[in-house]
Motif scaffolding. Structure first.
Motif, PDB file in Angstrom:
ATOM      1  N   TYR A  58     -33.733  24.347  -3.993  1.00 47.44           N
ATOM      2  CA  TYR A  58     -33.359  23.461  -2.885  1.00 47.44           C
ATOM      3  C   TYR A  58     -32.018  22.791  -3.192  1.00 47.44           C
ATOM      4  O   TYR A  58     -31.138  22.719  -2.337  1.00 47.44           O
ATOM      5  N   ASP A  59     -31.883  22.279  -4.396  1.00 45.52           N
ATOM      6  CA  ASP A  59     -30.669  21.578  -4.787  1.00 45.52           C
ATOM      7  C   ASP A  59     -29.448  22.493  -4.689  1.00 45.52           C
ATOM      8  O   ASP A  59     -28.422  22.122  -4.116  1.00 45.52           O
ATOM      9  N   LEU A  60     -29.574  23.675  -5.221  1.00 46.04           N
ATOM     10  CA  LEU A  60     -28.473  24.635  -5.214  1.00 46.04           C
ATOM     11  C   LEU A  60     -28.067  25.009  -3.789  1.00 46.04           C
ATOM     12  O   LEU A  60     -26.884  25.056  -3.455  1.00 46.04           O
ATOM     13  N   LEU A  61     -29.060  25.247  -2.932  1.00 47.01           N
ATOM     14  CA  LEU A  61     -28.773  25.712  -1.579  1.00 47.01           C
ATOM     15  C   LEU A  61     -28.387  24.603  -0.603  1.00 47.01           C
ATOM     16  O   LEU A  61     -27.570  24.823   0.288  1.00 47.01           O
ATOM     17  N   LEU A  62     -28.960  23.427  -0.747  1.00 44.90           N
ATOM     18  CA  LEU A  62     -28.793  22.396   0.274  1.00 44.90           C
ATOM     19  C   LEU A  62     -27.845  21.255  -0.087  1.00 44.90           C
ATOM     20  O   LEU A  62     -27.314  20.590   0.800  1.00 44.90           O
ATOM     21  N   SER A  63     -27.632  21.008  -1.373  1.00 46.59           N
ATOM     22  CA  SER A  63     -26.822  19.844  -1.757  1.00 46.59           C
ATOM     23  C   SER A  63     -25.381  19.883  -1.258  1.00 46.59           C
ATOM     24  O   SER A  63     -24.802  18.817  -1.037  1.00 46.59           O
ATOM     25  N   PRO A  64     -24.779  21.049  -1.037  1.00 49.52           N
ATOM     26  CA  PRO A  64     -23.409  21.007  -0.507  1.00 49.52           C
ATOM     27  C   PRO A  64     -23.312  20.383   0.893  1.00 49.52           C
ATOM     28  O   PRO A  64     -22.295  19.800   1.233  1.00 49.52           O
ATOM     29  N   LYS A  65     -24.369  20.491   1.689  1.00 45.29           N
ATOM     30  CA  LYS A  65     -24.304  20.010   3.075  1.00 45.29           C
ATOM     31  C   LYS A  65     -25.190  18.805   3.361  1.00 45.29           C
ATOM     32  O   LYS A  65     -25.050  18.183   4.411  1.00 45.29           O
ATOM     33  N   TYR A  66     -26.134  18.499   2.477  1.00 42.37           N
ATOM     34  CA  TYR A  66     -27.099  17.440   2.748  1.00 42.37           C
ATOM     35  C   TYR A  66     -27.222  16.509   1.543  1.00 42.37           C
ATOM     36  O   TYR A  66     -27.012  16.917   0.411  1.00 42.37           O
ATOM     37  N   GLU A  67     -27.603  15.270   1.811  1.00 39.94           N
ATOM     38  CA  GLU A  67     -27.907  14.306   0.757  1.00 39.94           C
ATOM     39  C   GLU A  67     -29.380  14.485   0.412  1.00 39.94           C
ATOM     40  O   GLU A  67     -30.254  14.287   1.261  1.00 39.94           O
ATOM     41  N   LEU A  68     -29.683  14.884  -0.820  1.00 40.17           N
ATOM     42  CA  LEU A  68     -31.052  15.218  -1.215  1.00 40.17           C
ATOM     43  C   LEU A  68     -31.680  14.135  -2.069  1.00 40.17           C
ATOM     44  O   LEU A  68     -31.019  13.510  -2.893  1.00 40.17           O
ATOM     45  N   ASP A  69     -32.978  13.955  -1.860  1.00 38.83           N
ATOM     46  CA  ASP A  69     -33.797  13.096  -2.700  1.00 38.83           C
ATOM     47  C   ASP A  69     -35.068  13.880  -2.989  1.00 38.83           C
ATOM     48  O   ASP A  69     -35.547  14.623  -2.124  1.00 38.83           O
ATOM     49  N   PHE A  70     -35.615  13.732  -4.178  1.00 40.82           N
ATOM     50  CA  PHE A  70     -36.769  14.512  -4.589  1.00 40.82           C
ATOM     51  C   PHE A  70     -37.926  13.621  -5.018  1.00 40.82           C
ATOM     52  O   PHE A  70     -37.719  12.544  -5.567  1.00 40.82           O
ATOM     53  N   ALA A  71     -39.135  14.112  -4.772  1.00 44.90           N
ATOM     54  CA  ALA A  71     -40.362  13.508  -5.292  1.00 44.90           C
ATOM     55  C   ALA A  71     -41.212  14.664  -5.810  1.00 44.90           C
ATOM     56  O   ALA A  71     -41.182  15.767  -5.261  1.00 44.90           O
ATOM     57  N   VAL A  72     -41.989  14.407  -6.859  1.00 42.57           N
ATOM     58  CA  VAL A  72     -42.775  15.490  -7.469  1.00 42.57           C
ATOM     59  C   VAL A  72     -44.257  15.432  -7.112  1.00 42.57           C
ATOM     60  O   VAL A  72     -45.017  16.327  -7.489  1.00 42.57           O
ATOM     61  N   ASN A  73     -44.671  14.383  -6.395  1.00 43.43           N
ATOM     62  CA  ASN A  73     -46.072  14.299  -5.977  1.00 43.43           C
ATOM     63  C   ASN A  73     -46.175  13.409  -4.737  1.00 43.43           C
ATOM     64  O   ASN A  73     -45.192  12.817  -4.297  1.00 43.43           O
ATOM     65  N   ILE A  74     -47.364  13.316  -4.185  1.00 44.19           N
ATOM     66  CA  ILE A  74     -47.583  12.549  -2.956  1.00 44.19           C
ATOM     67  C   ILE A  74     -47.316  11.066  -3.175  1.00 44.19           C
ATOM     68  O   ILE A  74     -46.669  10.423  -2.347  1.00 44.19           O
ATOM     69  N   ALA A  75     -47.786  10.520  -4.276  1.00 43.80           N
ATOM     70  CA  ALA A  75     -47.586   9.095  -4.535  1.00 43.80           C
ATOM     71  C   ALA A  75     -46.098   8.741  -4.554  1.00 43.80           C
ATOM     72  O   ALA A  75     -45.669   7.761  -3.940  1.00 43.80           O
ATOM     73  N   GLU A  76     -45.304   9.550  -5.231  1.00 39.65           N
ATOM     74  CA  GLU A  76     -43.861   9.305  -5.291  1.00 39.65           C
ATOM     75  C   GLU A  76     -43.228   9.500  -3.911  1.00 39.65           C
ATOM     76  O   GLU A  76     -42.349   8.743  -3.505  1.00 39.65           O
ATOM     77  N   GLY A  77     -43.696  10.510  -3.169  1.00 39.55           N
ATOM     78  CA  GLY A  77     -43.189  10.751  -1.821  1.00 39.55           C
ATOM     79  C   GLY A  77     -43.478   9.581  -0.895  1.00 39.55           C
ATOM     80  O   GLY A  77     -42.607   9.142  -0.142  1.00 39.55           O
ATOM     81  N   GLN A  78     -44.694   9.050  -0.944  1.00 35.32           N
ATOM     82  CA  GLN A  78     -45.046   7.898  -0.113  1.00 35.32           C
ATOM     83  C   GLN A  78     -44.192   6.692  -0.458  1.00 35.32           C
ATOM     84  O   GLN A  78     -43.748   5.959   0.430  1.00 35.32           O
ATOM     85  N   LYS A  79     -43.947   6.489  -1.737  1.00 40.40           N
ATOM     86  CA  LYS A  79     -43.115   5.359  -2.159  1.00 40.40           C
ATOM     87  C   LYS A  79     -41.698   5.496  -1.605  1.00 40.40           C
ATOM     88  O   LYS A  79     -41.116   4.540  -1.098  1.00 40.40           O
ATOM     89  N   LYS A  80     -41.139   6.707  -1.683  1.00 37.99           N
ATOM     90  CA  LYS A  80     -39.792   6.935  -1.177  1.00 37.99           C
ATOM     91  C   LYS A  80     -39.732   6.754   0.341  1.00 37.99           C
ATOM     92  O   LYS A  80     -38.789   6.172   0.865  1.00 37.99           O
ATOM     93  N   PHE A  81     -40.756   7.247   1.051  1.00 35.74           N
ATOM     94  CA  PHE A  81     -40.788   7.077   2.503  1.00 35.74           C
ATOM     95  C   PHE A  81     -40.896   5.609   2.902  1.00 35.74           C
ATOM     96  O   PHE A  81     -40.409   5.212   3.951  1.00 35.74           O
ATOM     97  N   SER A  82     -41.524   4.801   2.071  1.00 39.57           N
ATOM     98  CA  SER A  82     -41.679   3.383   2.413  1.00 39.57           C
ATOM     99  C   SER A  82     -40.402   2.574   2.182  1.00 39.57           C
ATOM    100  O   SER A  82     -40.251   1.490   2.724  1.00 39.57           O
TER     101      SER A  82
END
Length: 108
Positions: A58-82
């Motif tokens: 994802y990083d290799l393909l999308l980082s040139p055009k998009y600002e990326l943020d990553f989470a490795v599990n649901i708990a981390e994803g929920q925290k980032k969404f909040s």
């Protein structure tokens, strides 16, 4: 290549009453984030994926055009969404602490 087992959520059109405005040419301006010129800003993507190799793809393909943020599990994803606002989210279906579809239900 890595679309299997991934859910993609796109942010819907926003209304003027929640901080969204558009320029004369229809570009979105989000005053909450202080976006002055959407034509120069990258879309914010959150990728919730536990596999390091897929995250790197994802990083290799999308980082040139998009600002990326990553989470490795649901708990981390929920925290980032909040705490952040994302334009697009890619959610892995099978995560160590749950299912990406369940996470999708909580963010919509």
């Amino acid at each position: 290549m890595f679309a299997f087992g991934t859910v993609c959520a796109l942010k819907g059109k926003e209304t003027a009453d929640n901080g969204q405005r558009t320029t004369d040419n229809g570009q979105r301006i989000n005053s909450k984030e202080g976006r002055k010129n959407m034509g120069e800003e990258k879309l914010q993507l959150l990728i919730v994926e536990d596999d390091k190799g897929i995250r790197e793809s994802y990083d290799l393909l999308l980082s040139p055009k998009y600002e990326l943020d990553f989470a490795v599990n649901i708990a981390e994803g929920q925290k980032k969404f909040s705490t952040e606002e994302y334009d697009i989210a890619f959610l892995d279906i099978n995560l160590p602490d749950g299912n990406g579809i369940d996470l999708l239900k909580t963010i919509l």
